[in-house]
Write an enzyme that holds these catalytic residues in place. Structure first.
Site, PDB file in Angstrom:
ATOM      1  CD  GLU A 177      -2.669   1.655   2.759  1.00 14.75           C
ATOM      2  OE1 GLU A 177      -2.738   0.225   3.195  1.00 14.75           O
ATOM      3  OE2 GLU A 177      -3.492   2.303   2.459  1.00 14.75           O
ATOM      4  CE  LYS A 222      -5.921  -0.115   1.576  1.00 13.20           C
ATOM      5  NZ  LYS A 222      -6.149  -0.998   2.571  1.00 13.20           N
ATOM      6  CB  SER A 263     -12.121   4.893   0.793  1.00  9.77           C
ATOM      7  OG  SER A 263     -11.251   5.200   2.144  1.00  9.77           O
TER       8      SER A 263
HETATM    9  P1  13P Z   1      -8.886   4.169   3.517  1.00  9.22           P
HETATM   10  O1  13P Z   1      -9.944   3.246   2.960  1.00  9.22           O
HETATM   11  O2  13P Z   1     -10.177   5.073   5.483  1.00  9.22           O
HETATM   12  O3  13P Z   1      -8.078   5.394   3.461  1.00  9.22           O
HETATM   13  O4  13P Z   1      -8.425   2.991   5.028  1.00  9.22           O
HETATM   14  C1  13P Z   1      -8.067   2.137   3.975  1.00  9.22           C
HETATM   15  C2  13P Z   1      -6.259   1.983   4.754  1.00  9.22           C
HETATM   16  O5  13P Z   1      -6.234   0.173   5.252  1.00  9.22           O
HETATM   17  C3  13P Z   1      -5.422   2.801   4.990  1.00  9.22           C
HETATM   18  O6  13P Z   1      -4.927   2.569   5.517  1.00  9.22           O
END
Ligand code: 13P
Length: 351
Positions: A177, A222, A263
């Site tokens: 991510e 991600k 998100s």
């Molecule tokens: P959000 O969708 O609230 O950005 O969170 C996703 C997430 O796992 C952040 O590390």
């Protein structure tokens, strides 16, 4: 010739399914509870998480749930472990493995590095024993005058790659991510600037992943969507989706089975609209990977603000979560429209 980890990664992005990010650290969970006057206790966090994981039709829309250390070891109000509650729904339990962000030494102003590599192989072994099938590590990149520096991008990409390699060696599918922030203090950038930074970040991340020997078939990406910062002029849903698919097609290898977006502070319906349009454009451009959700706030917001810590609101909060999951499931198939929002009655939500 699919390996066991590749099979898990494939199942995480099966058609119509996405991931629920419920891995808020204790501090972040408390920060969300406090303004709603929900007691900030381990018991209440357990009640809330069990409410989420036992929502109607949960396993139909959710392939995996990302958990924080406290939650994967926790027993919910039903007396079952929360990990077992998730497994019973048919979804995979996953674990957040990074230990948070810290100032990057010699980086630009406010640049962060994500920590958690020390002793990681041992922690992976322990979480595998606790039932985890996949993991997550979040790197954050902020955009502003003079940042991100290449140094911050390379340091964060290197840590992501080390984490992903350790996960695969230990038996977990890594969610990689790299988040380019759109909210907070550093959010005045344009969509074009976001595009340019996403190019630099994704190209560096995949270079580092390749260098570390990470198998692309056994991971999930991600990313953030390519969008202007929240303090800048808004872009249309189409512009965001077009830019996002374009940058992903340039830099994400076809061997990666799926891309599950965060998100990042978008509104609930906004995040769904973007995902739907991304799928429509992705299909047109023959995108090779599944494109789905791994939302935290955009899935949980309605449920949390309806629950408010009260037993009497559990069913209503669950209905709202089920509805949001259903909408995002449709969006992951390119079948969502604003009319779909009316289907809420079908899942029994009040009002
Ligand atoms: P959000 O969708 O609230 O950005 O969170 C996703 C997430 O796992 C952040 O590390």
């Amino acid at each position: 010739m699919s390996s066991p980890l590749a099979a898990v990664a494939q199942a995480m992005v099966a058609p119509g399914k996405g991931i629920l990010a419920a891995d808020e650290s204790t501090g972040t969970a408390n920060k969300r509870f406090a303004p709603l006057n929900i007691p900030q206790t381990e018991e209440m966090r357990g009640r809330y998480r069990e409410l989420l994981f036992t929502a109607p039709r949960f396993g139909e829309f959710v392939s995996g749930v990302i958990l924080y250390d406290e939650t994967i070891r926790q027993t919910g109000p039903s007396g079952k472990s929360l990990e077992a509650v998730i497994a019973a729904s048919g979804a995979f339990p996953g674990i957040k493995l990074d230990t948070g962000t810290h100032p990057l030494a010699l980086g630009g102003p406010d640049e962060k590095i994500t920590e958690g590599l020390d002793g990681l192989a041992k922690r992976v072994d322990e979480y595998v024993k606790l039932g985890a099938k996949f993991a997550k590590w979040r790197a954050v990149i902020a955009i502003d005058n003079g940042i991100p520096t290449q140094r911050a991008i390379v340091a964060n990409a290197h840590a992501l790659a080390r984490y992903a390699a350790i996960c695969q060696a230990g038996g977990l599918v890594p969610i990689v991510e790299p988040e380019v922030l759109i909210d907070g203090e550093h959010s005045k950038h344009s969509l074009e600037r976001s595009f340019e930074v996403h190019e630099r970040v994704l190209s560096t991340v995949f270079e580092e992943l390749a260098e570390a020997g990470v198998k692309f078939e056994e991971m999930i990406l991600k990313p953030s969507m390519v969008a202007p910062g929240q303090q800048s002029a808004k872009a249309s849903v189409h512009e965001v989706a077009e830019a996002t698919v374009t940058v992903l097609l340039r830099w994400v290898p076809a061997a990666v089975p799926g891309i599950a977006f965060l998100s990042g502070g978008q509104g609930d319906e906004e995040a769904t609209e973007h995902l739907n349009e991304i799928n429509l454009i992705g299909r047109k451009k023959h995108a090779p990977w599944a494109l789905t959700f791994s939302y935290g706030r955009a899935l949980q917001h309605g449920a949390l603000t309806t629950w408010l810590g009260s037993e009497a609101n559990v069913a209503a909060a669950q209905a709202i979560l089920t509805h949001r999951l259903h909408m995002n499931s449709l969006a992951s198939l390119g079948r969502y429209s604003s009319d779909s929002e009316k289907e809420r009655e079908l899942v029994g939500a009040p009002g």
